[in-house]
Design a protein around this motif. Structure first.
Motif, PDB file in Angstrom:
ATOM      1  N   TYR A 109       6.076  14.981 -10.037  1.00 17.57           N
ATOM      2  CA  TYR A 109       6.313  13.573  -9.298  1.00 17.57           C
ATOM      3  C   TYR A 109       5.980  13.692  -7.818  1.00 17.57           C
ATOM      4  O   TYR A 109       6.478  14.618  -7.313  1.00 17.57           O
ATOM      5  N   HIS A 110       5.413  12.870  -7.432  1.00 11.76           N
ATOM      6  CA  HIS A 110       5.164  12.457  -5.902  1.00 11.76           C
ATOM      7  C   HIS A 110       6.327  11.643  -5.437  1.00 11.76           C
ATOM      8  O   HIS A 110       6.361  10.382  -5.837  1.00 11.76           O
ATOM      9  N   GLU A 111       6.995  11.803  -4.354  1.00  9.98           N
ATOM     10  CA  GLU A 111       8.071  10.618  -3.808  1.00  9.98           C
ATOM     11  C   GLU A 111       7.140   9.614  -2.850  1.00  9.98           C
ATOM     12  O   GLU A 111       6.400  10.053  -2.246  1.00  9.98           O
ATOM     13  N   VAL A 112       7.549   8.363  -3.454  1.00 10.52           N
ATOM     14  CA  VAL A 112       7.043   7.348  -2.429  1.00 10.52           C
ATOM     15  C   VAL A 112       8.223   6.619  -1.816  1.00 10.52           C
ATOM     16  O   VAL A 112       9.450   6.778  -2.313  1.00 10.52           O
ATOM     17  N   VAL A 145      17.641   5.866  -8.844  1.00 10.78           N
ATOM     18  CA  VAL A 145      16.489   6.845  -8.694  1.00 10.78           C
ATOM     19  C   VAL A 145      15.283   5.863  -9.843  1.00 10.78           C
ATOM     20  O   VAL A 145      15.545   5.822 -10.776  1.00 10.78           O
ATOM     21  N   GLY A 146      14.288   5.921  -9.340  1.00 11.10           N
ATOM     22  CA  GLY A 146      13.009   5.151 -10.458  1.00 11.10           C
ATOM     23  C   GLY A 146      11.942   6.063 -10.539  1.00 11.10           C
ATOM     24  O   GLY A 146      11.555   6.935  -9.313  1.00 11.10           O
ATOM     25  N   GLY A 147      11.333   5.909 -11.564  1.00 14.14           N
ATOM     26  CA  GLY A 147      10.215   6.781 -11.801  1.00 14.14           C
ATOM     27  C   GLY A 147       9.135   6.257 -12.639  1.00 14.14           C
ATOM     28  O   GLY A 147       9.450   5.360 -13.571  1.00 14.14           O
ATOM     29  N   LEU A 148       7.813   6.730 -12.309  1.00 13.84           N
ATOM     30  CA  LEU A 148       6.778   6.162 -13.308  1.00 13.84           C
ATOM     31  C   LEU A 148       5.701   7.151 -13.573  1.00 13.84           C
ATOM     32  O   LEU A 148       5.477   8.069 -12.556  1.00 13.84           O
ATOM     33  N   ALA A 149       5.405   7.096 -14.707  1.00 17.98           N
ATOM     34  CA  ALA A 149       4.239   8.151 -14.990  1.00 17.98           C
ATOM     35  C   ALA A 149       3.176   7.443 -15.640  1.00 17.98           C
ATOM     36  O   ALA A 149       3.323   6.470 -16.743  1.00 17.98           O
ATOM     37  N   ALA A 150       2.025   7.429 -15.460  1.00 21.20           N
ATOM     38  CA  ALA A 150       0.729   6.930 -16.242  1.00 21.20           C
ATOM     39  C   ALA A 150      -0.454   7.700 -16.194  1.00 21.20           C
ATOM     40  O   ALA A 150      -0.480   8.729 -15.278  1.00 21.20           O
ATOM     41  N   MET A 185       6.789 -10.676   1.159  1.00 16.20           N
ATOM     42  CA  MET A 185       7.981  -9.835   1.197  1.00 16.20           C
ATOM     43  C   MET A 185       9.360 -10.870   1.529  1.00 16.20           C
ATOM     44  O   MET A 185      10.130 -10.341   2.635  1.00 16.20           O
ATOM     45  N   GLY A 186       9.583 -11.783   0.800  1.00 13.86           N
ATOM     46  CA  GLY A 186      10.453 -12.829   1.315  1.00 13.86           C
ATOM     47  C   GLY A 186      12.043 -12.557   0.476  1.00 13.86           C
ATOM     48  O   GLY A 186      12.726 -13.139   0.918  1.00 13.86           O
ATOM     49  N   VAL A 187      12.181 -11.804  -0.409  1.00  7.30           N
ATOM     50  CA  VAL A 187      13.258 -11.222  -0.866  1.00  7.30           C
ATOM     51  C   VAL A 187      13.611  -9.878  -1.059  1.00  7.30           C
ATOM     52  O   VAL A 187      12.833  -9.010  -0.779  1.00  7.30           O
ATOM     53  N   MET A 188      14.811  -9.578  -1.346  1.00  8.19           N
ATOM     54  CA  MET A 188      15.300  -8.161  -1.331  1.00  8.19           C
ATOM     55  C   MET A 188      15.268  -7.561  -2.835  1.00  8.19           C
ATOM     56  O   MET A 188      15.459  -8.422  -3.709  1.00  8.19           O
ATOM     57  N   ARG A 189      14.887  -6.584  -3.066  1.00  8.94           N
ATOM     58  CA  ARG A 189      14.655  -5.986  -4.513  1.00  8.94           C
ATOM     59  C   ARG A 189      15.968  -5.876  -5.167  1.00  8.94           C
ATOM     60  O   ARG A 189      16.910  -5.376  -4.538  1.00  8.94           O
ATOM     61  N   SER A 190      16.032  -5.904  -6.584  1.00 11.96           N
ATOM     62  CA  SER A 190      17.255  -5.619  -7.216  1.00 11.96           C
ATOM     63  C   SER A 190      17.061  -4.697  -8.060  1.00 11.96           C
ATOM     64  O   SER A 190      17.688  -4.134  -8.809  1.00 11.96           O
ATOM     65  N   THR A 191      15.587  -4.084  -8.016  1.00  7.81           N
ATOM     66  CA  THR A 191      15.022  -3.019  -8.987  1.00  7.81           C
ATOM     67  C   THR A 191      14.174  -2.280  -8.235  1.00  7.81           C
ATOM     68  O   THR A 191      13.249  -2.862  -7.603  1.00  7.81           O
ATOM     69  N   LEU A 192      13.863  -0.945  -8.755  1.00  7.66           N
ATOM     70  CA  LEU A 192      12.785  -0.212  -8.163  1.00  7.66           C
ATOM     71  C   LEU A 192      11.289  -0.195  -8.706  1.00  7.66           C
ATOM     72  O   LEU A 192      10.561   0.158  -8.444  1.00  7.66           O
ATOM     73  N   VAL A 193      11.444  -1.078  -9.980  1.00  4.63           N
ATOM     74  CA  VAL A 193      10.402  -0.836 -10.717  1.00  4.63           C
ATOM     75  C   VAL A 193       9.120  -1.650 -10.155  1.00  4.63           C
ATOM     76  O   VAL A 193       8.080  -1.255 -10.331  1.00  4.63           O
ATOM     77  N   GLY A 194       9.362  -2.774  -9.456  1.00  3.55           N
ATOM     78  CA  GLY A 194       8.346  -3.408  -8.884  1.00  3.55           C
ATOM     79  C   GLY A 194       7.470  -2.571  -7.756  1.00  3.55           C
ATOM     80  O   GLY A 194       6.365  -2.438  -7.790  1.00  3.55           O
ATOM     81  N   GLY A 195       8.242  -1.844  -7.051  1.00  2.00           N
ATOM     82  CA  GLY A 195       7.732  -1.007  -5.927  1.00  2.00           C
ATOM     83  C   GLY A 195       6.816   0.168  -6.621  1.00  2.00           C
ATOM     84  O   GLY A 195       5.679   0.378  -6.230  1.00  2.00           O
ATOM     85  N   VAL A 218      -1.095   8.997 -12.447  1.00  2.00           N
ATOM     86  CA  VAL A 218      -0.221   8.866 -11.321  1.00  2.00           C
ATOM     87  C   VAL A 218       1.421   9.218 -11.774  1.00  2.00           C
ATOM     88  O   VAL A 218       1.621   8.658 -12.929  1.00  2.00           O
ATOM     89  N   ARG A 219       2.119   9.828 -11.028  1.00  2.00           N
ATOM     90  CA  ARG A 219       3.468  10.311 -11.529  1.00  2.00           C
ATOM     91  C   ARG A 219       4.058  10.208  -9.808  1.00  2.00           C
ATOM     92  O   ARG A 219       3.854  11.004  -9.048  1.00  2.00           O
ATOM     93  N   VAL A 220       4.922   9.143 -10.042  1.00  2.00           N
ATOM     94  CA  VAL A 220       5.749   8.875  -8.653  1.00  2.00           C
ATOM     95  C   VAL A 220       7.333   8.460  -8.818  1.00  2.00           C
ATOM     96  O   VAL A 220       7.553   8.211  -9.962  1.00  2.00           O
ATOM     97  N   PHE A 221       8.123   8.987  -7.975  1.00  2.00           N
ATOM     98  CA  PHE A 221       9.347   8.406  -8.168  1.00  2.00           C
ATOM     99  C   PHE A 221       9.959   7.960  -6.745  1.00  2.00           C
ATOM    100  O   PHE A 221       9.275   8.155  -5.409  1.00  2.00           O
ATOM    101  N   GLU A 222      11.250   7.243  -6.696  1.00  2.00           N
ATOM    102  CA  GLU A 222      11.626   6.729  -5.280  1.00  2.00           C
ATOM    103  C   GLU A 222      13.111   6.969  -5.679  1.00  2.00           C
ATOM    104  O   GLU A 222      13.677   6.639  -6.684  1.00  2.00           O
ATOM    105  N   ILE A 223      14.026   7.078  -4.590  1.00  2.00           N
ATOM    106  CA  ILE A 223      15.238   6.900  -4.263  1.00  2.00           C
ATOM    107  C   ILE A 223      15.674   5.770  -3.121  1.00  2.00           C
ATOM    108  O   ILE A 223      15.173   5.920  -2.160  1.00  2.00           O
TER     109      ILE A 223
END
Length: 792
Positions: free
Chosen positions: A506-509, A593-598, A540-550, A566-571
């Motif tokens: 994974y690559h960190e974003v 911690v969120g992660g995505l793989a495609a 960019m008007g609201v604060m995120r409640s989940t990392l999935v959107g980013g 694409v394989r990314v993750f974020e803390i």
């Protein structure tokens, strides 16, 4: 702030090269963002005098010119420029000259020899204008190198100023800094009061003194508005990024660039009665010089006469009272508007101006009279006329106060890490124009009217560091007793987790915590997100409640660039409303911690067949980062995930996150092509690590038995596996599924799950009777609790 190097050196000229000068300014806090020549390299071009112009015998659009370039005999040059005329002076590239992209050679043009080329501004690389030859001043010296005549070896410098250094939004301000840094004397422009030749004046009334505590005005009559701007002035303002318009407009811009005071010139014939600085009436409108009609806000000051508004104070003049070619009498304005009265007003109307840029950062409140005298001096020298007296209206109670600041020598030494003599400190502060008085243990320093940024002791210490030079402050390693801090064995660091996830491909974003409201609705079903009062952008008007959107946004950006795998993750932190949840009542800010793989599960290679990443690939990754702890995956629902391909991740019976395939609705909406698999986990659960415990290694052989159970088709694995492990005695080391079967020999409503059971004791070899008893107990539990039977 943009200016020409030659203009700066006319005020302060240290013995430094261009690069040394720019480095010095940058290290003093005036960051040089751009440093470029005003003209490209070329040679062999001189000032030429066109003596005669005759028609070319074989071409209607060409002319045969006799040109004096300072040599013994005139040159014959064929020219096609429409504005060439006898008597004009123009640049001439002689034979052998090197222009940008071209070398001038002697040539025949329609049978006539041409010994050079008369040049336009475009051919010299000065602008894109190629409508005709570049005309030069009548007093230009024939034969003089054009680079010297037009000062083309000059350089254009752009400095990036922080908002607190408005005093450097003028060439004089930068020169003042340069003088303090180098010790070279400052040659400030000499500004002498212009004696009034007429008694004409206009009354000035400050109806809104808080918005304009000082206003100076002067009438100048009998000016020639059609006088061309002198070349030296035109070059300076154009190299500062401002277009030359006419002399009367250019002179106000020139004074602003030179000493930092914005000015405005009104056509006096368009004014009626006294000049007022007031707030707008309800619904009052004003047509500005940019042809925009605006309705000023209630707190926006206007310049007006007895009948109508004339300008937006400190921002832009009005169209109807502006200078034109027919202007003969003008009213000069030089005023002080506090930053609070101007800040944000122009941006709210969708435009900006050089005046507003300066006023909202702070203009010297004692500069107004000097600026109007400087502008009057230049106007009378170039376009004649007679000036009246300067009329000044002021509200001293609303002018800024210059409060003294105490500087302790010991404090300066402690903060800077070096001790400087008091004499050196005093000299540096005085070189900046500060009033310095010696007191016990230090100094009492009063900042000048042009320095709004000096309010506390640390501001003065910063000035000492800048002038002394950051490069001159030694970099000394700290000397202290270092204690080894204990490292917790029950918790790993976030950096260790980053390395662990990155090791799995994974690559960190890092994405913004500010997101679109639609992301919160789509990926978190959050109808009441934390809304920003002043977002940096509309999306960019609201604060995120989940990392999935980013993560999905990152995938979408990569998809648009034809990147499939694409394989990314974020803390990062998430933000939700929850009464009494944290330090700020009403909000909670968990770390996740969120992660995505495609795309493909593995990079394309010859050794394996290509397949797309799936739920089980990410499940393995999640299990790996939680190891050696065991997780339970339970079917669940999540607004961002596919309803049939989503699971809740449980640790010791507590939900610590979700994993699954992105919902098809969002795959289609965000144009992702194929569905990615995502996970989102609570960071504290991931960082917790079980304390290491000693387990004896058995010297006796293990016994392995396979157990195939026939269960209902809808039976989930997780509860069955958990039930078997719970019922297993201590000698059972592992229970693992190794086969799933449906088909011949089983009913359509059944399936077979085959488990491998490993048994071992640390003290003895197991007997068959013990092993058979364990298998029988496990069969009994499976039959009683899960309607399972032994497959025949």
């Amino acid at each position: 702030m943009q200016f020409s190097e030659s203009w700066l050196r006319s005020l302060c000229n240290p013995a430094l090269s261009n690069q040394e000068l720019c480095h010095l300014l940058t290290m003093a806090g005036l960051e040089v963002e751009e440093n470029e020549p005003v003209a490209p390299e070329f040679s062999g071009v001189v000032v030429a005098h066109v003596l005669t112009v005759d028609k070319h015998p074989d071409a209607d659009k060409l002319k045969l010119c006799s040109v004096d370039v300072g040599e013994a005999a005139p040159l014959q040059i064929v020219c096609g420029a429409p504005n060439v005329a006898a008597g004009m002076k123009v640049p001439c590239a002689r034979v052998g000259a090197n222009l940008p992209g071209i070398e001038i050679k002697k040539a025949k043009v329609r049978g006539i020899e041409s010994h050079g080329m008369l040049c336009s501004a475009r051919e010299l690389g000065l602008s894109e204008d190629h409508g005709g030859l570049l005309p030069l001043a009548a007093d230009a010296v024939v034969g003089e190198d054009i680079r010297k005549h037009l000062d083309l070896d000059d350089r254009r410098i752009t400095i990036k100023l922080t908002p607190n250094r408005a005093d450097c939004l003028s060439v004089l301000g930068v020169a003042r800094e340069l003088s303090a840094l180098t010790g070279v004397p400052l040659s400030a422009p000499e500004i002498k009061p212009v004696a009034a030749a007429i008694d004409d004046q206009r009354a000035i009334q400050l109806d809104a003194p808080a918005s304009c505590p000082r206003y100076c005005g002067r009438i100048v009559r009998g000016v020639n508005a059609n006088v061309p701007t002198p070349e030296w002035m035109k070059r300076r303002i154009e190299r500062s990024g401002i277009r030359s318009i006419s002399f009367l407009v250019d002179v106000t811009n020139y004074v602003m660039l030179e000493i930092g005071q914005p000015l405005h010139a009104f056509d006096d014939a368009e004014l009626a009665g006294a000049v007022h600085v007031r707030l707008p009436a309800p619904g009052e409108k004003l047509l500005l010089l940019n042809e925009q009609t605006v309705t000023p806000a209630a707190d926006t000051a206007l310049i007006a006469d007895d009948e109508k508004p004339l300008a937006m104070a400190g921002i832009m003049g009005g169209e109807h009272s502006g200078i034109s070619d027919s202007t003969r009498d003008l009213f000069l304005e030089s005023a002080y508007f506090p930053p609070a009265a101007i800040a944000g007003k122009a941006r709210a109307l969708g435009f900006s101006s050089d005046a507003a840029h300066r006023y909202e950062r702070g203009v010297d409140f004692e500069l107004q009279r000097r600026a109007i005298e400087r502008a009057t001096q230049l106007i009378l020298e170039n376009c004649g006329g007679q000036s009246g007296p300067v009329v000044e209206a002021a509200a001293p109670d609303h002018l800024p106060l210059r409060r003294p600041v105490t500087l302790r020598s010991a404090r300066a030494a402690k903060v800077l890490g070096i001790a400087l003599p008091d004499e050196r400190i005093e000299a540096m502060l005085k070189s900046l124009g500060l009033q310095v008085e010696r007191v016990a243990g230090g100094f009492r320093v009063t900042p000048p009217s042009f320095r709004f940024d000096i309010e506390i002791e640390e501001d003065l210490i910063e000035e000492i560091a800048r002038i002394h030079g950051y490069d001159s402050i030694p970099s000394l390693p700290p000397v202290a007793r270092v204690a080894m801090m204990p490292a917790s064995e029950s918790k790993k660091s976030a950096m260790a987790l980053r390395r662990q996830v990155a090791a799995r491909g994974y690559h960190e974003v890092v994405t913004y915590s500010f997101v679109e409201a639609a992301w919160e609705s789509d990926f978190a079903a959050n109808a009441a997100p934390v809304v920003l009062a002043n977002p940096i952008a509309s999306q960019m008007g609201v604060m995120r409640s989940t990392l999935v959107g980013g993560l999905v946004g990152t995938l979408a950006a990569n998809r648009k660039r034809q990147i499939d795998r694409v394989r990314v993750f974020e803390i990062g932190r998430c933000f939700r409303r929850e009464a009494g949840a944290g330090p700020v009542d009403g909000f909670t800010q968990p770390l996740r911690v969120g992660g995505l793989a495609a795309g493909a599960a593995q990079p394309e290679q010859w050794g394996t067949t290509t397949r797309r990443v799936d739920f089980y690939d990410l499940k393995a990754d999640v299990e790996a980062v939680f190891a050696p702890r065991r997780l339970e995956f339970v079917k669940a629902a999540h607004p961002a995930l596919h309803p049939g391909r989503c699971a809740e991740v449980r640790l010791d019976g507590v939900c610590v996150g979700h994993i699954g395939e992105l919902h098809p609705r969002w795959v289609q909406k965000y144009e992702l092509g194929t569905a990615p698999v995502v996970f989102e986990l609570e960071l504290p659960a991931l960082l917790a690590t079980p304390f290491p415990a000693y387990v004896e290694v058995s010297r006796f052989p293990a016994v392995v038995r396979d157990l195939a159970l026939v269960v209902p088709l809808g039976q989930a694995l997780a509860p069955l596996l958990a039930g078997l492990k719970a019922a297993a005695p201590a000698i059972v080391r592992d229970v693992a599924l190794f086969d799933v079967y449906q088909g011949k020999g089983l009913a359509e409503s059944e399936k077979s799950l085959a488990f491998r059971i490993v048994m071992q004791d640390t003290q003895r070899t197991l007997e068959d009777a013990e092993v058979d008893a364990v298998i029988a107990d496990l069969l009994a539990v499976a039959g009683r609790d899960f309607a399972a039977s032994l497959r025949g």
